[in-house]
Design an enzyme around this catalytic site. Structure first.
Site, PDB file in Angstrom:
ATOM      1  N   LYS A  20       6.471 -61.237  29.128  1.00  0.00           N
ATOM      2  CA  LYS A  20       6.295 -60.198  28.124  1.00  0.00           C
ATOM      3  C   LYS A  20       6.129 -60.815  26.736  1.00  0.00           C
ATOM      4  CE  LYS A  20       8.891 -56.659  30.597  1.00  0.00           C
ATOM      5  NZ  LYS A  20       8.607 -57.190  31.900  1.00  0.00           N
ATOM      6  N   HIS A  47      10.678 -55.728  26.697  1.00  0.00           N
ATOM      7  CA  HIS A  47      10.093 -56.141  25.424  1.00  0.00           C
ATOM      8  C   HIS A  47      11.102 -56.102  24.280  1.00  0.00           C
ATOM      9  CE1 HIS A  47       6.406 -55.256  27.732  1.00  0.00           C
ATOM     10  NE2 HIS A  47       5.877 -56.205  26.968  1.00  0.00           N
TER      11      HIS A  47
END
Length: 119
Positions: A20, A47
């Site tokens: 990510k 995230h």
């Protein structure tokens, strides 16, 4: 104080793998100008974990940060290729073209591509 923006690494990502990433806008409170930076790591399950680690570091430097979105990076150091794609559930999709441009600047001898594909 704006000089502190220039001391920030524009890109910090893991050296290998798929992980990510987030695109973050950083600025000095009350001043004009900003710098967008890319951060990505396999150690982040979500995230927001990247931002939660980054933000206190930036605040300690007197900076404000705002996530602009996220996605994934596929980093193949052996073949010198980076692919930017996907989106963040919490932050939405980053402008992958901006992230890719910053990655090209940081990895000048790499083939950097991006797409709006989810996978």
């Amino acid at each position: 104080m704006a000089d502190v923006l220039q001391t920030l690494m524009e890109v910090e990502i893991d050296p290998e793998g798929t992980f990510k990433y987030i695109l973050v806008r950083v600025q000095v409170p009350g001043e004009e100008g900003h710098r967008d930076i890319v951060r990505g790591t396999r150690s982040a399950e979500f995230h927001n974990h990247i931002f939660e680690k980054l933000n206190p570091q930036l605040e300690a430097m007197g900076l404000e940060a705002k996530p602009l979105g996220g996605g994934k990076i596929e980093h193949n150091s052996k073949d010198k290729k980076i692919r930017v794609f996907g989106e963040s559930t919490g932050y939405g999709k980053a402008d992958h073209s901006v992230a890719a441009e910053k990655l090209r600047n940081a990895f000048k001898d790499y083939d950097v591509t991006w797409s709006d594909d989810k996978k």
